[in-house]
Design an enzyme around this catalytic site. Structure first.
Site, PDB file in Angstrom:
ATOM      1  N   ARG A  45       0.852  -1.202   0.000  1.00  0.00           N
ATOM      2  CA  ARG A  45       0.000   0.000   0.000  1.00  0.00           C
ATOM      3  C   ARG A  45       0.884   1.247   0.000  1.00  0.00           C
ATOM      4  NH1 ARG A  45      -4.750   1.922   4.365  1.00  0.00           N
ATOM      5  NH2 ARG A  45      -5.008   3.981   3.447  1.00  0.00           N
ATOM      6  N   ASN A  54     -10.296  -4.239  -0.772  1.00  0.00           N
ATOM      7  CA  ASN A  54     -10.208  -3.150  -1.748  1.00  0.00           C
ATOM      8  C   ASN A  54      -9.261  -3.466  -2.890  1.00  0.00           C
ATOM      9  OD1 ASN A  54     -11.927  -0.920  -1.239  1.00  0.00           O
ATOM     10  ND2 ASN A  54     -10.858  -0.601   0.698  1.00  0.00           N
ATOM     11  N   CYS A  87     -18.963  -1.603   0.847  1.00  0.00           N
ATOM     12  CA  CYS A  87     -18.027  -0.643   1.439  1.00  0.00           C
ATOM     13  C   CYS A  87     -18.745   0.077   2.572  1.00  0.00           C
ATOM     14  CB  CYS A  87     -17.624   0.362   0.368  1.00  0.00           C
ATOM     15  SG  CYS A  87     -16.829   1.831   1.023  1.00  0.00           S
ATOM     16  N   ASP A  88     -17.998   0.435   3.598  1.00  0.00           N
ATOM     17  CA  ASP A  88     -18.649   1.086   4.739  1.00  0.00           C
ATOM     18  C   ASP A  88     -18.689   2.611   4.649  1.00  0.00           C
ATOM     19  OD1 ASP A  88     -16.065   1.881   5.251  1.00  0.00           O
ATOM     20  OD2 ASP A  88     -15.819   0.669   7.050  1.00  0.00           O
ATOM     21  N   HIS A 139     -16.562   4.297  -3.751  1.00  0.00           N
ATOM     22  CA  HIS A 139     -15.661   5.416  -3.459  1.00  0.00           C
ATOM     23  C   HIS A 139     -15.806   6.551  -4.477  1.00  0.00           C
ATOM     24  CE1 HIS A 139     -12.698   3.069  -0.642  1.00  0.00           C
ATOM     25  NE2 HIS A 139     -13.954   2.987  -0.267  1.00  0.00           N
ATOM     26  N   TYR A 144     -14.532  10.283  -0.694  1.00  0.00           N
ATOM     27  CA  TYR A 144     -13.523   9.949  -1.706  1.00  0.00           C
ATOM     28  C   TYR A 144     -13.634  10.823  -2.947  1.00  0.00           C
ATOM     29  CZ  TYR A 144     -11.822   5.923   0.878  1.00  0.00           C
ATOM     30  OH  TYR A 144     -11.247   5.130   1.826  1.00  0.00           O
ATOM     31  N   ARG A 176      -0.781   7.890   3.950  1.00  0.00           N
ATOM     32  CA  ARG A 176      -1.736   7.233   4.856  1.00  0.00           C
ATOM     33  C   ARG A 176      -1.232   5.840   5.281  1.00  0.00           C
ATOM     34  NH1 ARG A 176      -4.674   7.131   9.140  1.00  0.00           N
ATOM     35  NH2 ARG A 176      -6.271   5.520   9.109  1.00  0.00           N
TER      36      ARG A 176
HETATM   37  N1  LIG Z   1     -14.510  -1.578   1.829  1.00  0.00           N
HETATM   38  C1  LIG Z   1     -14.425  -1.141   3.069  1.00  0.00           C
HETATM   39  O1  LIG Z   1     -15.301  -0.475   3.520  1.00  0.00           O
HETATM   40  C2  LIG Z   1     -13.234  -1.464   3.902  1.00  0.00           C
HETATM   41  C3  LIG Z   1     -13.088  -0.936   5.172  1.00  0.00           C
HETATM   42  C4  LIG Z   1     -11.968  -1.268   5.897  1.00  0.00           C
HETATM   43  C5  LIG Z   1     -11.006  -2.109   5.357  1.00  0.00           C
HETATM   44  N2  LIG Z   1     -11.169  -2.582   4.094  1.00  0.00           N
HETATM   45  C6  LIG Z   1     -10.190  -3.476   3.490  1.00  0.00           C
HETATM   46  O2  LIG Z   1      -9.864  -4.541   4.389  1.00  0.00           O
HETATM   47  C7  LIG Z   1      -8.589  -5.053   4.044  1.00  0.00           C
HETATM   48  C8  LIG Z   1      -7.700  -5.154   5.262  1.00  0.00           C
HETATM   49  O3  LIG Z   1      -7.174  -3.899   5.600  1.00  0.00           O
HETATM   50  P1  LIG Z   1      -6.029  -3.704   6.688  1.00  0.00           P
HETATM   51  O4  LIG Z   1      -5.677  -2.277   6.657  1.00  0.00           O
HETATM   52  O5  LIG Z   1      -6.453  -4.301   7.956  1.00  0.00           O
HETATM   53  O6  LIG Z   1      -4.831  -4.532   6.050  1.00  0.00           O
HETATM   54  P2  LIG Z   1      -3.813  -5.530   6.747  1.00  0.00           P
HETATM   55  O7  LIG Z   1      -2.648  -5.625   5.836  1.00  0.00           O
HETATM   56  O8  LIG Z   1      -3.595  -5.163   8.163  1.00  0.00           O
HETATM   57  O9  LIG Z   1      -4.577  -6.922   6.768  1.00  0.00           O
HETATM   58  C9  LIG Z   1      -4.795  -7.686   5.658  1.00  0.00           C
HETATM   59  C10 LIG Z   1      -4.489  -9.140   5.956  1.00  0.00           C
HETATM   60  O10 LIG Z   1      -4.756  -9.871   4.755  1.00  0.00           O
HETATM   61  C11 LIG Z   1      -3.799 -10.892   4.657  1.00  0.00           C
HETATM   62  N3  LIG Z   1      -3.739 -11.370   3.286  1.00  0.00           N
HETATM   63  C12 LIG Z   1      -3.096 -10.830   2.234  1.00  0.00           C
HETATM   64  N4  LIG Z   1      -3.310 -11.573   1.143  1.00  0.00           N
HETATM   65  C13 LIG Z   1      -4.106 -12.609   1.512  1.00  0.00           C
HETATM   66  C14 LIG Z   1      -4.673 -13.716   0.831  1.00  0.00           C
HETATM   67  N5  LIG Z   1      -4.446 -13.908  -0.460  1.00  0.00           N
HETATM   68  N6  LIG Z   1      -5.450 -14.570   1.523  1.00  0.00           N
HETATM   69  C15 LIG Z   1      -5.669 -14.377   2.840  1.00  0.00           C
HETATM   70  N7  LIG Z   1      -5.152 -13.356   3.553  1.00  0.00           N
HETATM   71  C16 LIG Z   1      -4.381 -12.481   2.881  1.00  0.00           C
HETATM   72  C17 LIG Z   1      -2.505 -10.267   5.161  1.00  0.00           C
HETATM   73  O11 LIG Z   1      -1.577 -11.238   5.547  1.00  0.00           O
HETATM   74  C18 LIG Z   1      -3.033  -9.418   6.333  1.00  0.00           C
HETATM   75  O12 LIG Z   1      -2.964 -10.130   7.536  1.00  0.00           O
HETATM   76  C19 LIG Z   1      -8.059  -4.129   2.949  1.00  0.00           C
HETATM   77  O13 LIG Z   1      -8.353  -4.672   1.676  1.00  0.00           O
HETATM   78  C20 LIG Z   1      -8.855  -2.868   3.170  1.00  0.00           C
HETATM   79  O14 LIG Z   1      -8.862  -2.064   2.024  1.00  0.00           O
HETATM   80  C21 LIG Z   1     -12.263  -2.282   3.374  1.00  0.00           C
HETATM   81  O1  LIG Z   2      -6.784   4.553   5.621  1.00  0.00           O
HETATM   82  P1  LIG Z   2      -7.497   3.538   6.423  1.00  0.00           P
HETATM   83  O2  LIG Z   2      -6.888   2.159   6.299  1.00  0.00           O
HETATM   84  O3  LIG Z   2      -7.789   3.946   7.827  1.00  0.00           O
HETATM   85  O4  LIG Z   2      -8.931   3.465   5.797  1.00  0.00           O
HETATM   86  C1  LIG Z   2      -9.172   3.122   4.497  1.00  0.00           C
HETATM   87  C2  LIG Z   2     -10.584   2.637   4.448  1.00  0.00           C
HETATM   88  O5  LIG Z   2     -11.424   3.754   4.675  1.00  0.00           O
HETATM   89  C3  LIG Z   2     -12.817   3.523   4.648  1.00  0.00           C
HETATM   90  O6  LIG Z   2     -13.190   2.719   5.737  1.00  0.00           O
HETATM   91  C4  LIG Z   2     -13.081   3.294   7.059  1.00  0.00           C
HETATM   92  C5  LIG Z   2     -14.366   3.640   7.594  1.00  0.00           C
HETATM   93  O7  LIG Z   2     -14.911   4.664   6.812  1.00  0.00           O
HETATM   94  C6  LIG Z   2     -14.251   4.080   9.036  1.00  0.00           C
HETATM   95  O8  LIG Z   2     -15.482   4.355   9.577  1.00  0.00           O
HETATM   96  C7  LIG Z   2     -13.616   3.074   9.911  1.00  0.00           C
HETATM   97  O9  LIG Z   2     -14.492   1.976  10.101  1.00  0.00           O
HETATM   98  O10 LIG Z   2     -12.435   2.731   9.382  1.00  0.00           O
HETATM   99  C8  LIG Z   2     -12.430   2.312   8.003  1.00  0.00           C
HETATM  100  C9  LIG Z   2     -10.975   2.244   7.751  1.00  0.00           C
HETATM  101  O11 LIG Z   2     -10.370   3.387   8.347  1.00  0.00           O
HETATM  102  C10 LIG Z   2     -13.142   2.897   3.327  1.00  0.00           C
HETATM  103  O12 LIG Z   2     -14.497   2.593   3.194  1.00  0.00           O
HETATM  104  C11 LIG Z   2     -12.326   1.667   3.052  1.00  0.00           C
HETATM  105  O13 LIG Z   2     -12.642   1.119   1.811  1.00  0.00           O
HETATM  106  C12 LIG Z   2     -10.862   1.990   3.134  1.00  0.00           C
HETATM  107  O14 LIG Z   2     -10.082   0.817   3.042  1.00  0.00           O
HETATM  108 MN   LIG Z   3     -14.574   1.464   1.127  1.00  0.00          MN
END
Ligand SMILES: NC(=O)c1ccc[n+]([C@@H]2O[C@H](COP(=O)([O-])OP(=O)(O)OC[C@H]3O[C@@H](n4cnc5c(N)ncnc54)[C@H](O)[C@@H]3O)[C@@H](O)[C@H]2O)c1
Ligand SMILES: O=P(O)(O)OC[C@H]1O[C@H](O[C@H]2[C@H](O)[C@@H](O)[C@@H](O)O[C@@H]2CO)[C@H](O)[C@@H](O)[C@@H]1O
Ligand SMILES: [Mn+2]
Length: 441
Positions: free
Chosen positions: A93, A147, A170-171, A200, A263, A283
């Site tokens: 990232r 993501n 997505c949240d 987003h 976003y 970030r």
């Molecule tokens: N859409 C949303 O609203 C939303 C909100 C919050 C987080 N997210 C997503 O959640 C994910 C986790 O975020 P994070 O910041 O905690 O990251 P992170 O790196 O702390 O955690 C991700 C984990 O996934 C594991 N991983 C990687 N590839 C893998 C695979 N092929 N199979 C199984 N595990 C695997 C890693 O080892 C790690 O432990 C990200 O994709 C982030 O964008 C989405």
């Molecule tokens: O930069 P990060 O890893 O903190 O956040 C990226 C993510 O941001 C959004 O999710 C937020 C959410 O909006 C907030 O309320 C809280 O729950 O934390 C999340 C992560 O900070 C976004 O929707 C995700 O797609 C991003 O990965």
């Molecule tokens: Mn999102």
């Protein structure tokens, strides 16, 4: 009451702790029989798994809990699989953010060049993971929020066209609604939004009071103009998130029709944002120095004590709560409203049918039923058609191993917008992603 088997993919995620605590807090409304954490990184997952063992022994002893790196143990017998993997981890990232920024372009997790770089990695890992899940759990609901959800959703739509049990979510739209409730001083669950966009990249056209039917958006607009905008949980947020929510006031001064998703700032002010992001500390760096450290320190402390101890904090986690409520809506056919990413098919009347769009849906045991928004105005349509084309082209690049399609996607993106810059950043990202991207020829 039926109890459910749940697997979390990305068990080592910084968000897992929030889920473990929320499963305890919500055990009456969404009761679990079994919970398994799965990750490809044993060492990252282990402290969180050990924390879970202590948490559940003390607060949810009847739960069958395990953590594993074995796909059969992870997926067999599951009713729901929550997907939160980060392909390439937080160090990648950081590269997604640093490389474009070093060239004066937005460096962001899900938007622009960085988002496309992450997108290509996620296409590889998510498609493999879902084939694995379907081998062992053909009927499980797969709730994906890994993501960049827009690109992942488009790739999954193509790879699994007949699979009606994959949901992309997505949240952030819900977080914006929650933030409006802070402004209004009301319960966020009494707000009934109308929303359109891509993941987003969207806007709220109305936010109704559920009880009276009054559209509160005019009032919200006035309040934002006067007082700015803060996330619901502002006190827990890092500086960059407060800055992001603050930009909503700027966006609404220029485009007062609707309330934007936070976003949108990257697409509407790419030059301003690129010049105000710190290329030395993005970030990803902030997350690694903050949330990641806090989560693993909390695990270490509990593991050392062998118990949760007196100061155990089980405060509400909006993200986990929302995802669990999504599973609950399906499990008990609740037909609650959630903002979901679905294939358009007329939900936004003047957009192509096969776009993956984000709108309010009723969600129950038979999946999402989208609520149509009709035609959207030309300005918004123009922005979204541009971005949906970018997302489709980058997914073409994945399926066709095509450098040309990737170059087109990068060139078309409003956050790059120039073929020479596109080629330069694409080539640098190819180098940085060796072994994690499909080979582009
Ligand atoms: N859409 C949303 O609203 C939303 C909100 C919050 C987080 N997210 C997503 O959640 C994910 C986790 O975020 P994070 O910041 O905690 O990251 P992170 O790196 O702390 O955690 C991700 C984990 O996934 C594991 N991983 C990687 N590839 C893998 C695979 N092929 N199979 C199984 N595990 C695997 C890693 O080892 C790690 O432990 C990200 O994709 C982030 O964008 C989405
Ligand atoms: O930069 P990060 O890893 O903190 O956040 C990226 C993510 O941001 C959004 O999710 C937020 C959410 O909006 C907030 O309320 C809280 O729950 O934390 C999340 C992560 O900070 C976004 O929707 C995700 O797609 C991003 O990965
Ligand atoms: Mn999102």
């Amino acid at each position: 009451m039926k109890k459910f088997n749940v697997c979390i993919v990305g068990g080592g995620s910084t968000f897992t702790l929030g889920f473990l605590k929320s499963f305890v807090r919500m055990k009456e409304e969404f009761p679990l029989n079994k919970l398994v954490l799965f990750d490809i990184d044993k060492d990252r997952q282990e402290p969180i798994g050990k924390f879970g063992e202590i948490l559940f022994k003390e607060r949810f002893p009847e739960l069958d809990f395990a953590y594993t790196t074995d796909i059969k143990e992870a997926y067999e017998g599951m009713d729901f699989v929550f997907m939160q993997m980060r392909a390439g981890g937080l160090p990648m990232r950081a590269k997604d953010e640093h490389i474009p920024l070093s060239m004066g372009l937005i460096g962001q997790e899900t938007c622009g060049a960085g988002g496309m770089a992450y997108g290509l990695r996620s296409c590889v890992d998510m498609i493999k993971a879902i084939h694995d899940i379907r081998t062992y759990a053909p009927e499980a609901w797969i709730l994906n929020y890994s993501n960049p959800a827009a690109i992942v959703a488009e790739a999954l739509r193509r790879e699994f066209p007949d699979d009606k049990k994959i949901l992309n979510i997505c949240d952030q739209p819900e977080n914006v609604v929650r933030s409006c409730s802070r402004l209004l001083g009301c319960d966020w669950e009494n707000l009934d939004p109308v929303y359109f966009g891509l993941n987003h990249y969207g806007w709220f056209t109305h936010i109704y009071d559920k009880t009276t039917g009054e559209d509160l958006l005019p009032k919200i607009k006035e309040m934002i103009k006067e007082n700015g905008f803060l996330p619901q949980d502002a006190e827990q947020r890092d500086a960059s998130w407060l800055d992001t929510y603050g930009m909503v006031q700027t966006i609404m001064a220029d485009f007062p029709d609707y309330l934007p998703n936070t976003y949108d700032q990257y697409y509407l002010y790419p030059e301003y944002k690129a010049s105000h992001l710190n290329p030395e500390f993005t970030r990803a760096d902030e997350v690694m120095a903050g949330r990641e450290k806090r989560v693993f320190a909390e695990c270490a402390e509990v593991i050392k004590k062998g118990s949760l101890g007196d100061g155990f904090d089980n405060i509400s986690d909006a993200h986990a709560e929302m995802m669990i409520k999504v599973a609950e809506a399906i499990a008990y056919n609740k037909n609650n409203r959630h903002i979901l990413i679905i294939e358009n098919n007329g939900a936004i009347a003047n957009m192509q049918d096969d776009a993956m769009v984000e709108v309010v849906c009723e969600l129950g045991a038979n999946g999402p039923r989208p609520m149509r928004v009709g035609n959207i105005p030309q300005f918004y349509l123009g922005l979204l058609v541009n971005q949906v084309s970018v997302e489709k082209l980058i997914v073409d690049a994945y399926f066709e191993n095509s450098y040309q399609k990737a170059l087109e996607a990068f060139t078309l993106s409003r956050l790059v917008n120039d073929a020479k810059k596109a080629r330069k950043v694409l080539d640098a990202l190819i180098e940085a992603n060796k072994g994690m991207w499909p080979e582009l020829k």
